[in-house]
Enzyme design. Structure first.
Site, PDB file in Angstrom:
ATOM      1  N   SER A 117      -7.136  -5.998  -5.863  1.00 45.15           N
ATOM      2  CA  SER A 117      -8.306  -6.490  -4.942  1.00 45.15           C
ATOM      3  C   SER A 117      -9.686  -6.154  -5.512  1.00 45.15           C
ATOM      4  O   SER A 117      -9.447  -5.624  -6.718  1.00 45.15           O
ATOM      5  CB  SER A 117      -8.371  -5.640  -3.585  1.00 45.15           C
ATOM      6  OG  SER A 117      -9.015  -4.283  -3.865  1.00 45.15           O
TER       7      SER A 117
ATOM      8  N   GLU B 152     -11.959  -4.851  -4.757  1.00 46.05           N
ATOM      9  CA  GLU B 152     -12.480  -3.470  -4.675  1.00 46.05           C
ATOM     10  C   GLU B 152     -11.754  -2.566  -5.648  1.00 46.05           C
ATOM     11  O   GLU B 152     -12.138  -1.227  -5.926  1.00 46.05           O
ATOM     12  CB  GLU B 152     -12.243  -2.869  -3.249  1.00 46.05           C
ATOM     13  CG  GLU B 152     -13.291  -3.428  -2.231  1.00 46.05           C
ATOM     14  CD  GLU B 152     -13.019  -4.955  -1.860  1.00 46.05           C
ATOM     15  OE1 GLU B 152     -11.805  -5.352  -1.879  1.00 46.05           O
ATOM     16  OE2 GLU B 152     -13.875  -5.953  -1.352  1.00 46.05           O
ATOM     17  N   ASN B 153     -10.572  -2.944  -5.768  1.00 46.17           N
ATOM     18  CA  ASN B 153      -9.780  -1.923  -7.026  1.00 46.17           C
ATOM     19  C   ASN B 153     -10.376  -1.956  -8.121  1.00 46.17           C
ATOM     20  O   ASN B 153     -10.229  -0.776  -8.953  1.00 46.17           O
ATOM     21  CB  ASN B 153      -8.277  -2.691  -7.121  1.00 46.17           C
ATOM     22  CG  ASN B 153      -7.266  -2.413  -5.780  1.00 46.17           C
ATOM     23  OD1 ASN B 153      -6.560  -2.981  -5.730  1.00 46.17           O
ATOM     24  ND2 ASN B 153      -7.716  -1.406  -4.996  1.00 46.17           N
ATOM     25  N   TRP B 154     -11.415  -2.752  -8.364  1.00 42.79           N
ATOM     26  CA  TRP B 154     -11.946  -2.488  -9.936  1.00 42.79           C
ATOM     27  C   TRP B 154     -12.921  -1.033  -9.873  1.00 42.79           C
ATOM     28  O   TRP B 154     -13.342  -0.607 -10.982  1.00 42.79           O
ATOM     29  CB  TRP B 154     -12.965  -3.879 -10.150  1.00 42.79           C
ATOM     30  CG  TRP B 154     -12.437  -5.104 -10.563  1.00 42.79           C
ATOM     31  CD1 TRP B 154     -12.331  -6.367  -9.827  1.00 42.79           C
ATOM     32  CD2 TRP B 154     -11.635  -5.420 -11.705  1.00 42.79           C
ATOM     33  NE1 TRP B 154     -11.816  -7.079 -10.175  1.00 42.79           N
ATOM     34  CE2 TRP B 154     -11.190  -6.763 -11.609  1.00 42.79           C
ATOM     35  CE3 TRP B 154     -11.140  -4.680 -12.854  1.00 42.79           C
ATOM     36  CZ2 TRP B 154     -10.452  -7.242 -12.629  1.00 42.79           C
ATOM     37  CZ3 TRP B 154     -10.419  -5.154 -13.798  1.00 42.79           C
ATOM     38  CH2 TRP B 154     -10.232  -6.461 -13.549  1.00 42.79           C
TER      39      TRP B 154
ATOM     40  N   GLU C  85       1.008 -13.351  12.489  1.00 47.25           N
ATOM     41  CA  GLU C  85       1.541 -12.046  12.978  1.00 47.25           C
ATOM     42  C   GLU C  85       1.422 -10.909  12.126  1.00 47.25           C
ATOM     43  O   GLU C  85       1.616 -11.032  10.899  1.00 47.25           O
ATOM     44  CB  GLU C  85       3.103 -12.325  13.311  1.00 47.25           C
ATOM     45  CG  GLU C  85       3.324 -13.439  14.415  1.00 47.25           C
ATOM     46  CD  GLU C  85       2.665 -13.017  15.810  1.00 47.25           C
ATOM     47  OE1 GLU C  85       2.557 -11.757  16.313  1.00 47.25           O
ATOM     48  OE2 GLU C  85       2.208 -14.079  16.466  1.00 47.25           O
TER      49      GLU C  85
ATOM     50  N   ARG D 192      -5.234  -2.007   9.020  1.00 52.18           N
ATOM     51  CA  ARG D 192      -6.334  -2.960   8.569  1.00 52.18           C
ATOM     52  C   ARG D 192      -5.982  -4.124   7.668  1.00 52.18           C
ATOM     53  O   ARG D 192      -4.887  -3.888   6.798  1.00 52.18           O
ATOM     54  CB  ARG D 192      -7.637  -2.241   7.905  1.00 52.18           C
ATOM     55  CG  ARG D 192      -7.201  -1.297   6.929  1.00 52.18           C
ATOM     56  CD  ARG D 192      -8.224  -0.226   6.481  1.00 52.18           C
ATOM     57  NE  ARG D 192      -8.061   0.466   5.588  1.00 52.18           N
ATOM     58  CZ  ARG D 192      -7.831   1.702   5.778  1.00 52.18           C
ATOM     59  NH1 ARG D 192      -7.760   2.172   6.982  1.00 52.18           N
ATOM     60  NH2 ARG D 192      -7.216   2.558   4.957  1.00 52.18           N
TER      61      ARG D 192
ATOM     62  N   ARG E  71       1.936  -5.017   6.237  1.00 48.93           N
ATOM     63  CA  ARG E  71       1.380  -3.949   5.356  1.00 48.93           C
ATOM     64  C   ARG E  71       2.147  -2.514   5.505  1.00 48.93           C
ATOM     65  O   ARG E  71       2.516  -2.048   6.666  1.00 48.93           O
ATOM     66  CB  ARG E  71       0.001  -3.755   6.112  1.00 48.93           C
ATOM     67  CG  ARG E  71      -0.850  -2.539   5.535  1.00 48.93           C
ATOM     68  CD  ARG E  71      -2.260  -2.339   5.654  1.00 48.93           C
ATOM     69  NE  ARG E  71      -2.671  -1.459   4.738  1.00 48.93           N
ATOM     70  CZ  ARG E  71      -4.257  -1.543   4.163  1.00 48.93           C
ATOM     71  NH1 ARG E  71      -4.724  -2.458   4.882  1.00 48.93           N
ATOM     72  NH2 ARG E  71      -4.341  -0.526   3.583  1.00 48.93           N
TER      73      ARG E  71
ATOM     74  N   ASP F  51       0.834  -1.209   0.127  1.00 45.69           N
ATOM     75  CA  ASP F  51      -0.059  -0.012   0.002  1.00 45.69           C
ATOM     76  C   ASP F  51       0.961   1.395   0.092  1.00 45.69           C
ATOM     77  O   ASP F  51       1.893   1.210   0.367  1.00 45.69           O
ATOM     78  CB  ASP F  51      -0.922   0.075   1.241  1.00 45.69           C
ATOM     79  CG  ASP F  51      -2.023   1.140   1.132  1.00 45.69           C
ATOM     80  OD1 ASP F  51      -2.323   1.409   0.065  1.00 45.69           O
ATOM     81  OD2 ASP F  51      -2.496   1.207   2.212  1.00 45.69           O
ATOM     82  N   GLY F  52       0.290   2.324  -0.472  1.00 43.73           N
ATOM     83  CA  GLY F  52       1.150   3.611  -0.559  1.00 43.73           C
ATOM     84  C   GLY F  52       1.653   3.995  -1.847  1.00 43.73           C
ATOM     85  O   GLY F  52       2.384   5.227  -1.714  1.00 43.73           O
TER      86      GLY F  52
ATOM     87  N   ARG G 122     -11.498   1.491  -9.102  1.00 41.88           N
ATOM     88  CA  ARG G 122     -10.776   2.694  -9.254  1.00 41.88           C
ATOM     89  C   ARG G 122     -11.081   3.304 -10.729  1.00 41.88           C
ATOM     90  O   ARG G 122     -11.653   2.593 -11.667  1.00 41.88           O
ATOM     91  CB  ARG G 122      -9.297   2.329  -9.331  1.00 41.88           C
ATOM     92  CG  ARG G 122      -8.927   1.985  -7.826  1.00 41.88           C
ATOM     93  CD  ARG G 122      -7.687   1.903  -7.353  1.00 41.88           C
ATOM     94  NE  ARG G 122      -7.271   1.642  -6.062  1.00 41.88           N
ATOM     95  CZ  ARG G 122      -6.024   2.068  -5.552  1.00 41.88           C
ATOM     96  NH1 ARG G 122      -4.944   2.245  -6.044  1.00 41.88           N
ATOM     97  NH2 ARG G 122      -5.870   1.692  -4.297  1.00 41.88           N
TER      98      ARG G 122
END
Ligand code: FPP
Length: 271
Positions: A82, A84-86, A224, A211, A205, A37-38, A88
């Site tokens: 992901s 959800e990335n669809w 972990e 999250r 992450r 991410d980022g 974008r």
């Protein structure tokens, strides 16, 4: 493993030394999963457009794959796109798909030379045909490789994974090959997209968000977690080593008591 590696740069003696130190100081996680991410914020902080961040992110992917292979990590799963990335903007989605195709074209041979098996999890039939074809070819070419598995989560989400597992299990119940009473943790795990992969020991992450973002929801039960503020394009092998060093300090109890307490308790009970 071919020491040329994916980045085609010689490994420095200092890097080798750091890896040997990590290998001696504790267990190397068998399965590392990464929420990369980022990229967008990395690009913005440089006054660039988001896709520049994704391009820089590919260089991090190469470095992390190479370092994991050298360290003896057996499974590396990368959350590359992901469900959800669809949602974008169209331009960003197609740029990401293009990057994936280019990366597969340029890196598959090196993955193969390094005995790395490429696999994927997710609704890959939603990917554009060129992307799907490159992915299928790379998976087929590397299918027998043994050194490490690199699994790309593409059009993946944890809830999608659980839904498709429940759907397949329900079909088996309907067909009379499975009784509802037989459904347990193992049956569910065997129907997830990750059925062939052990649960992640360590989930990393980047970019400071605490999250899971719908990643490996079932599989992360006892993983972990390691969160770093570093944006993905700046996350390279040195940051990976910090994550592994942090993992090595953790005590994994799986809901039980620490080993030394168990010993003390049994001594008290015997008195
Ligand atoms: C998250 O950053 C990153 C992604 C959605 C895509 C990750 C893709 C790559 C690193 C490149 C291609 C991958 C492979 C495996 C070749 P973001 O866009 O959400 O960043 P932001 O949160 O700062 O906006």
């Amino acid at each position: 493993m071919n020491t040329e590696g994916l980045t085609s740069q010689q490994q420095t003696p200092e890097d080798k030394e750091r890896q040997v130190y990590l290998q001696k100081s504790g267990a190397i996680p068998r399965h590392i999963a990464v929420i990369m991410d980022g990229n967008g914020r990395w690009a913005k902080s440089r006054g660039s457009v988001r896709i520049i961040g994704h391009k820089a992110g590919v260089d991090s992917v190469k470095d992390i794959v190479e370092a994991c292979g050298q360290l003896g990590v057996s499974h590396l799963t990368l959350y590359a796109f992901s469900t959800e990335n669809w949602g974008r903007p169209k331009g960003e989605v197609s740029a990401l798909m293009k990057l994936l195709v280019q990366s597969l074209r340029s890196e598959t041979r090196k993955l193969h030379e390094n005995d790395i098996r490429l696999t994927s999890i997710g609704e890959t039939d939603r990917l554009p045909p060129t992307c799907r074809r490159e992915l299928e070819e790379a998976i087929a070419l590397t299918a027998d490789n043994k050194h490490m598995e690199l699994c790309l989560a593409l059009s993946y989400s944890g809830r999608w994974d659980i839904c498709q597992a429940v759907s397949r299990i329900s079909q088996k119940v309907k067909d009379g090959v499975l009784c509802p009473e037989e459904i347990n943790n193992d049956i569910i795990a065997d129907h997830l997209a990750t059925a062939e992969i052990p649960d992640p020991d360590l989930i990393v992450r980047t970019s400071g968000e605490f999250r899971l973002s719908n990643f490996l929801l079932w599989q992360s039960a006892y993983s972990e977690l390691y969160v770093t503020n570093t944006y993905w394009p700046d996350f390279r092998r040195d940051q990976l080593y910090e994550a592994i060093a942090s993992y090595q300090k953790r005590e994994r109890r799986y809901g039980k008591v620490p080993a030394h307490l168990e010993l003390e308790e049994s001594t008290v009970a015997m008195r």
